[in-house]
Design a protein around this motif. Sequence first.
Motif, PDB file in Angstrom:
ATOM      1  N   VAL A 119       0.818  -1.212   0.000  1.00  7.72           N
ATOM      2  CA  VAL A 119       0.000   0.000   0.000  1.00  7.72           C
ATOM      3  C   VAL A 119       0.856   1.269   0.000  1.00  7.72           C
ATOM      4  CG1 VAL A 119      -1.796   1.277   1.247  1.00  7.72           C
ATOM      5  CG2 VAL A 119      -1.859  -1.230   1.203  1.00  7.72           C
ATOM      6  N   ILE A 120       1.717   1.413   1.007  1.00  7.73           N
ATOM      7  CA  ILE A 120       2.461   2.662   1.201  1.00  7.73           C
ATOM      8  C   ILE A 120       3.455   2.918   0.065  1.00  7.73           C
ATOM      9  CG2 ILE A 120       3.998   3.965   2.725  1.00  7.73           C
ATOM     10  CD1 ILE A 120       1.187   3.541   3.930  1.00  7.73           C
ATOM     11  N   PHE A 121       4.298   1.954  -0.237  1.00  4.11           N
ATOM     12  CA  PHE A 121       5.298   2.175  -1.277  1.00  4.11           C
ATOM     13  C   PHE A 121       4.661   2.459  -2.634  1.00  4.11           C
ATOM     14  CE2 PHE A 121       9.241   0.015   0.807  1.00  4.11           C
ATOM     15  CZ  PHE A 121       9.165   0.906   1.864  1.00  4.11           C
ATOM     16  N   PRO A 122       3.615   1.740  -3.051  1.00  2.00           N
ATOM     17  CA  PRO A 122       2.972   2.108  -4.314  1.00  2.00           C
ATOM     18  C   PRO A 122       2.420   3.541  -4.305  1.00  2.00           C
ATOM     19  CG  PRO A 122       2.370  -0.128  -3.744  1.00  2.00           C
ATOM     20  CD  PRO A 122       3.109   0.446  -2.554  1.00  2.00           C
ATOM     21  N   MET A 123       1.898   3.995  -3.173  1.00  3.24           N
ATOM     22  CA  MET A 123       1.415   5.377  -3.078  1.00  3.24           C
ATOM     23  C   MET A 123       2.575   6.350  -3.300  1.00  3.24           C
ATOM     24  SD  MET A 123      -1.078   4.941   0.317  1.00  3.24           S
ATOM     25  CE  MET A 123      -0.771   6.608   0.864  1.00  3.24           C
ATOM     26  N   ILE A 124       3.702   6.048  -2.682  1.00  4.10           N
ATOM     27  CA  ILE A 124       4.873   6.916  -2.791  1.00  4.10           C
ATOM     28  C   ILE A 124       5.422   6.897  -4.212  1.00  4.10           C
ATOM     29  CG2 ILE A 124       7.287   7.164  -2.027  1.00  4.10           C
ATOM     30  CD1 ILE A 124       6.223   6.239   0.793  1.00  4.10           C
ATOM     31  N   GLU A 125       5.529   5.712  -4.799  1.00  4.47           N
ATOM     32  CA  GLU A 125       6.045   5.603  -6.168  1.00  4.47           C
ATOM     33  C   GLU A 125       5.173   6.377  -7.166  1.00  4.47           C
ATOM     34  OE1 GLU A 125       8.095   1.190  -5.947  1.00  4.47           O
ATOM     35  OE2 GLU A 125       5.938   1.354  -6.247  1.00  4.47           O
ATOM     36  N   LYS A 126       3.888   6.397  -6.928  1.00  6.50           N
ATOM     37  CA  LYS A 126       2.965   7.095  -7.821  1.00  6.50           C
ATOM     38  C   LYS A 126       3.080   8.609  -7.673  1.00  6.50           C
ATOM     39  CE  LYS A 126      -1.914   7.433  -8.958  1.00  6.50           C
ATOM     40  NZ  LYS A 126      -3.278   7.118  -8.529  1.00  6.50           N
ATOM     41  N   ALA A 127       3.283   9.076  -6.446  1.00  6.04           N
ATOM     42  CA  ALA A 127       3.243  10.512  -6.174  1.00  6.04           C
ATOM     43  C   ALA A 127       4.575  11.235  -6.379  1.00  6.04           C
ATOM     44  CB  ALA A 127       2.758  10.747  -4.742  1.00  6.04           C
TER      45      ALA A 127
END
Length: 148
Positions: A119-127
């Motif tokens: 959850v967290i890392f994909p959010m960061i990678e996207k933003a």
Amino acid sequence: MKRHEALYPLSHHHHYTLAMAQELKKADDKSSIQKMTRDVIDFWEKDGEDHFRDEEEVLLPLYGQYESVEQPEIREMLIQHVQIRSYVYQIRGTKRPDRQLFRELGTLLQEHVRLEERVIFPMIEKAVPENYLFQANGRFHRDSYSGY
């Protein structure tokens, strides 16, 4: 799960965290409390503490420049950081911790890694723009297992 290479050091450490979590979750009457205590303290002092610092002082502030950190997933991540620290401090401060404490810590570590990786890392990678992820990578500690 494919991970942006700038986050490899953190994901690599998660791999070792999951291995430790599995061992802790299996704690039974045959498990050595001294060995588990030593393993948890070594894990924390060599990598865990720095890993949390990397996430809290480098990664999340970077993410916060592009998206609000006031999200339930981020809140849960930080609460889990506090809970994990509490388990480590309790284990370190008790002469003979109960095996249940190790099992609970193992379960929490596993849940925590899954939250961050799924959850967290994909959010960061996207933003976060790629070049800033690479800059953050240069500020991450290198784990004691591989130097990654």
